[in-house]
Design a protein around this motif. Structure first.
Motif, PDB file in Angstrom:
ATOM      1  N   ASN A   1       5.117  52.518   3.193  1.00 37.73           N
ATOM      2  CA  ASN A   1       5.605  51.608   4.237  1.00 37.73           C
ATOM      3  C   ASN A   1       7.018  51.982   4.676  1.00 37.73           C
ATOM      4  O   ASN A   1       7.338  51.934   5.877  1.00 37.73           O
ATOM      5  CB  ASN A   1       5.572  50.163   3.747  1.00 37.73           C
ATOM      6  N   ALA A   2       7.846  52.342   3.720  1.00 36.18           N
ATOM      7  CA  ALA A   2       9.221  52.719   4.032  1.00 36.18           C
ATOM      8  C   ALA A   2       9.286  53.994   4.864  1.00 36.18           C
ATOM      9  O   ALA A   2      10.246  54.206   5.619  1.00 36.18           O
ATOM     10  CB  ALA A   2      10.019  52.890   2.745  1.00 36.18           C
ATOM     11  N   GLN A   3       8.260  54.813   4.735  1.00 30.64           N
ATOM     12  CA  GLN A   3       8.164  56.052   5.505  1.00 30.64           C
ATOM     13  C   GLN A   3       7.430  55.861   6.835  1.00 30.64           C
ATOM     14  O   GLN A   3       7.191  56.829   7.562  1.00 30.64           O
ATOM     15  CB  GLN A   3       7.435  57.122   4.681  1.00 30.64           C
ATOM     16  N   GLY A   4       7.065  54.606   7.136  1.00 25.10           N
ATOM     17  CA  GLY A   4       6.347  54.336   8.371  1.00 25.10           C
ATOM     18  C   GLY A   4       4.870  54.637   8.305  1.00 25.10           C
ATOM     19  O   GLY A   4       4.221  54.812   9.341  1.00 25.10           O
ATOM     20  N   ILE A   5       4.322  54.660   7.093  1.00 18.45           N
ATOM     21  CA  ILE A   5       2.893  54.919   6.887  1.00 18.45           C
ATOM     22  C   ILE A   5       2.271  53.649   6.318  1.00 18.45           C
ATOM     23  O   ILE A   5       2.671  53.184   5.240  1.00 18.45           O
ATOM     24  CB  ILE A   5       2.650  56.085   5.901  1.00 18.45           C
ATOM     25  N   LEU A   6       1.302  53.077   7.017  1.00 16.65           N
ATOM     26  CA  LEU A   6       0.651  51.860   6.549  1.00 16.65           C
ATOM     27  C   LEU A   6      -0.713  52.201   5.979  1.00 16.65           C
ATOM     28  O   LEU A   6      -1.518  52.904   6.606  1.00 16.65           O
ATOM     29  CB  LEU A   6       0.492  50.858   7.698  1.00 16.65           C
ATOM     30  N   ALA A   7      -0.977  51.714   4.765  1.00 16.71           N
ATOM     31  CA  ALA A   7      -2.272  51.909   4.106  1.00 16.71           C
ATOM     32  C   ALA A   7      -2.573  50.656   3.301  1.00 16.71           C
ATOM     33  O   ALA A   7      -1.704  49.789   3.127  1.00 16.71           O
ATOM     34  CB  ALA A   7      -2.252  53.138   3.205  1.00 16.71           C
ATOM     35  N   THR A   8      -3.791  50.541   2.827  1.00 13.88           N
ATOM     36  CA  THR A   8      -4.179  49.380   2.030  1.00 13.88           C
ATOM     37  C   THR A   8      -4.586  49.815   0.634  1.00 13.88           C
ATOM     38  O   THR A   8      -5.122  50.912   0.439  1.00 13.88           O
ATOM     39  CB  THR A   8      -5.355  48.610   2.664  1.00 13.88           C
ATOM     40  N   GLY A   9      -4.349  48.929  -0.319  1.00 15.51           N
ATOM     41  CA  GLY A   9      -4.754  49.180  -1.697  1.00 15.51           C
ATOM     42  C   GLY A   9      -5.416  47.963  -2.291  1.00 15.51           C
ATOM     43  O   GLY A   9      -5.203  47.632  -3.450  1.00 15.51           O
ATOM     44  N   LEU A  10      -6.237  47.279  -1.474  1.00 16.14           N
ATOM     45  CA  LEU A  10      -6.861  46.028  -1.919  1.00 16.14           C
ATOM     46  C   LEU A  10      -7.708  46.242  -3.163  1.00 16.14           C
ATOM     47  O   LEU A  10      -7.628  45.471  -4.121  1.00 16.14           O
ATOM     48  CB  LEU A  10      -7.722  45.455  -0.793  1.00 16.14           C
TER      49      LEU A  10
ATOM     50  N   GLU B   1       4.034  50.335  -5.950  1.00  9.54           N
ATOM     51  CA  GLU B   1       5.212  51.158  -5.658  1.00  9.54           C
ATOM     52  C   GLU B   1       4.887  52.209  -4.604  1.00  9.54           C
ATOM     53  O   GLU B   1       5.687  52.479  -3.694  1.00  9.54           O
ATOM     54  CB  GLU B   1       5.686  51.817  -6.959  1.00  9.54           C
ATOM     55  N   LEU B   2       3.711  52.797  -4.705  1.00 14.44           N
ATOM     56  CA  LEU B   2       3.289  53.812  -3.730  1.00 14.44           C
ATOM     57  C   LEU B   2       3.128  53.209  -2.342  1.00 14.44           C
ATOM     58  O   LEU B   2       3.601  53.782  -1.354  1.00 14.44           O
ATOM     59  CB  LEU B   2       1.974  54.451  -4.182  1.00 14.44           C
ATOM     60  N   ILE B   3       2.493  52.047  -2.257  1.00 14.44           N
ATOM     61  CA  ILE B   3       2.313  51.393  -0.956  1.00 14.44           C
ATOM     62  C   ILE B   3       3.672  51.083  -0.334  1.00 14.44           C
ATOM     63  O   ILE B   3       3.886  51.289   0.878  1.00 14.44           O
ATOM     64  CB  ILE B   3       1.480  50.099  -1.112  1.00 14.44           C
ATOM     65  N   ALA B   4       4.616  50.594  -1.144  1.00 11.83           N
ATOM     66  CA  ALA B   4       5.954  50.290  -0.638  1.00 11.83           C
ATOM     67  C   ALA B   4       6.649  51.558  -0.148  1.00 11.83           C
ATOM     68  O   ALA B   4       7.339  51.547   0.886  1.00 11.83           O
ATOM     69  CB  ALA B   4       6.775  49.608  -1.727  1.00 11.83           C
ATOM     70  N   HIS B   5       6.476  52.654  -0.872  1.00 13.30           N
ATOM     71  CA  HIS B   5       7.068  53.937  -0.462  1.00 13.30           C
ATOM     72  C   HIS B   5       6.493  54.387   0.871  1.00 13.30           C
ATOM     73  O   HIS B   5       7.250  54.804   1.769  1.00 13.30           O
ATOM     74  CB  HIS B   5       6.799  54.991  -1.537  1.00 13.30           C
TER      75      HIS B   5
END
Length: 348
Positions: free
Chosen positions: A310-319, A304-308
């Motif tokens: 992404n929606a804000q234009g912030i890309l991160a990974t949670g592999l 949910e955090l990663i999707a949030h």
């Protein structure tokens, strides 16, 4: 629309205009014939910078590590390596698959080191029951952590005393050198050379913090690089007019090493901005990588955090952990947007 802030990795950088100009102007030949002047110049530059006789330009850090391990070891040999090191965990088991070289993985201490007593205990006796231990492989930085230099010296000295070769996966060697120079008050290039000279071979990536679009170099003795050259050919790494890529890497060495300190400062800014958020544990960064762990009830909200974000234009990974990586295409405004997006999620 706001610009995307891509914090997934320092591999996502785009060539700068000056780097593109260097690529366009590069004199070219055929590197398989050894006649590409831009490749030859890059190989001489990185070998000289790190204090080695020779170097080999390769497409990827994975191929560089593969060429290194298979040049140090033969079928039925073994290399000692950490559980979290890239050449063991993240490179598809290439040394075992392609070279029948057995890894002997060890658990890391909290600081990323391999305890010396465990390294020594893992060295097999000369007995037909065992694989032949030939190599110690270390990685610096490891998950963004700087290996203490006194440890690097002690571990490589132990390996040499036991008759082992020593390889460094220095994908982010210049990040390590930047952090080490900040502690010791030295020059980044001098620190990179000091680290490298503890090893028989060193792999360096140009496509991470240095910002080139592709490429790594493997450094070592002339005899070692001749063996690696043959393996590169077998692995499909012989490129033709590769000087286009080598010119980008050479430009990066000339212009992007000193600015790595900016990435480290941005990582610290990000970590400071995320500190104190309930449900997060932020690992203090050594270099340009910030790891964040979700705790308690927030652990189940990673996707949910990663999707949030992404929606804000912030890309991160949670592999495996939430990871943010700063690089030359990220600025203070981008970091502040990431902080605001994270705080917005946890305050909602």
């Amino acid at each position: 629309m706001a610009t995307v802030v891509d914090l997934r990795s320092d591999t996502v950088t785009q060539p700068t205009p000056a780097m593109r100009a260097a690529m366009a102007a590069a004199p070219l030949g055929d590197d398989v014939f050894g006649s590409d002047p831009s490749v030859n110049a890059l190989q001489d530059k990185i070998a000289g910078l790190l204090g080695f006789e020779a170097a080999l330009f390769v497409p990827t850090g994975t191929q560089s590590n593969l060429c290194a391990i298979l040049s140090h070891c033969g079928r039925g040999d073994e290399y000692i390596v950490g559980q979290q090191q890239h050449c063991y965990r993240w490179e598809g088991g290439g040394a075992a698959v392609f070279g029948s070289v057995q890894p002997q993985p060890l658990d890391h201490a909290a600081d990323g080191t391999l305890p010396l007593a465990q390294v020594e205990a893992a060295i097999k006796p000369d007995d037909a029951h065992f694989a032949r231990t030939r190599l110690l492989a270390l990685e610096n930085t490891l998950g963004g952590k700087l290996l203490p230099f006194d440890y690097v010296q002690a571990a490589t000295a132990l390996a040499k005393a036991k008759g082992l070769q020593r390889h460094l996966d220095g994908a982010r060697l210049f990040n390590a050198a930047t952090a080490q120079a900040a502690h010791a008050g030295g020059d980044v290039r001098a620190e990179a050379r000091r680290i490298a000279q503890c090893f028989d071979s060193v792999s360096v990536c140009f496509s991470k913090g240095l910002g080139a679009p592709i490429g790594s170099a493997l450094c070592g003795s002339k005899e070692f690089i001749a063996r690696a050259h043959r393996i590169r050919k077998m692995a499909g790494g012989g490129m033709r007019q590769a000087g286009l890529l080598a010119a980008a890497a050479s430009h990066a060495l000339d212009h992007h090493v000193d600015r790595l300190a900016d990435d480290h400062a941005l990582a610290q800014r990000l970590a400071t901005g995320l500190a104190g958020i309930d449900g997060l544990v932020v690992e203090a960064p050594h270099t340009n990588i910030v790891f964040v762990d979700l705790t308690g009830a927030t652990q189940a909200r990673s996707a949910e955090l990663i999707a949030h974000l992404n929606a804000q234009g912030i890309l991160a990974t949670g592999l495996y952990r939430l990871r943010f990586v700063t690089h030359l295409d990220v600025d203070e405004a981008g970091v502040d947007r990431a902080i605001a997006a994270m705080r917005g999620f946890f305050s909602a």
